[in-house]
Design an enzyme around this catalytic site. Structure first.
Site, short mmCIF file in Angstrom:
data_model
loop_
_atom_site.label_atom_id
_atom_site.label_comp_id
_atom_site.label_asym_id
_atom_site.label_seq_id
_atom_site.Cartn_x
_atom_site.Cartn_y
_atom_site.Cartn_z
N PRO A 74 28.86 -24.92 -14.93
CA PRO A 74 29.21 -23.55 -14.57
C PRO A 74 30.44 -23.38 -13.68
O PRO A 74 30.34 -22.95 -12.52
CB PRO A 74 27.93 -23.06 -13.88
CG PRO A 74 27.37 -24.29 -13.26
CD PRO A 74 27.66 -25.40 -14.24
N CYS A 75 31.60 -23.63 -14.25
CA CYS A 75 32.83 -23.45 -13.50
C CYS A 75 33.08 -21.98 -13.17
O CYS A 75 33.85 -21.67 -12.26
CB CYS A 75 34.01 -24.06 -14.25
SG CYS A 75 34.16 -23.58 -15.97
#
Length: 171
Positions: free
Chosen positions: A131-132
């Site tokens: 989850p950047c």
């Protein structure tokens, strides 16, 4: 150039953030690509696999608000440093955000290393699952996202995170 002993397979799926191409190689998810076309890339076969079926199911559950933690075999290709950053990304809880500087500090890097973390974050080949989108600038603003800032905001909204645009709308 020698052929890859483990050819990749892919499927294209629709999502609230657009068409996504899910790519598997050797029993692990190796990429999620934004703006996937129906005809695909020539370097790999189209077609399902157990990993792609499960990735599709978990992404559908995530987008429906029923999944908060992905459980998929992942094999992102990158440098040792990039993989260290991506390991930290994988630990950011659903519905929370952190900063590039906080990740740098967690990795024991010197002040100013947030740019290197941002670069590694931008090279993440498996967005959403790694989850950047949960990483923001030091002042809380949305910065840099390979899929575009609109998608980053959509993903954060899906997780119940208010963005600076939401704050601006209040005042």
């Amino acid at each position: 150039m020698p052929s890859d002993p483990q050819p990749s397979r892919s499927v294209v799926t629709t999502s609230p953030i657009g068409r996504l191409e899910l790519v598997e190689r050797g029993g692990a998810l190796v990429a999620i690509r934004f703006d996937a076309s129906a005809d695909g890339s020539p370097e790999h076969e189209r077609g399902g696999s157990a990993v792609l079926t499960e990735a599709h199911a978990q992404l559908a559950a995530y987008f429906a608000g029923r999944l908060r933690v992905f459980d998929l075999p992942l094999r992102p290709a990158g440098t040792d440093f990039q993989r260290r950053v991506w390991d930290v990304l994988a630990e950011i809880p659903w519905g929370t955000i952190t900063t590039y500087g906080a990740i740098a500090a967690e990795l024991g890097l010197p002040p100013g290393a947030s740019r290197a973390v941002g670069s590694a974050n931008g090279a993440n080949p498996i967005p959403v699952v790694l989850p950047c989108h949960r990483v923001v600038g030091a002042d809380g603003t949305l910065t840099g996202y390979a899929g575009g800032l609109e998608r980053k905001a959509q993903l954060l909204h899906l997780e119940g995170v208010a963005t600076e645009a939401d704050q601006d709308a209040l005042f």
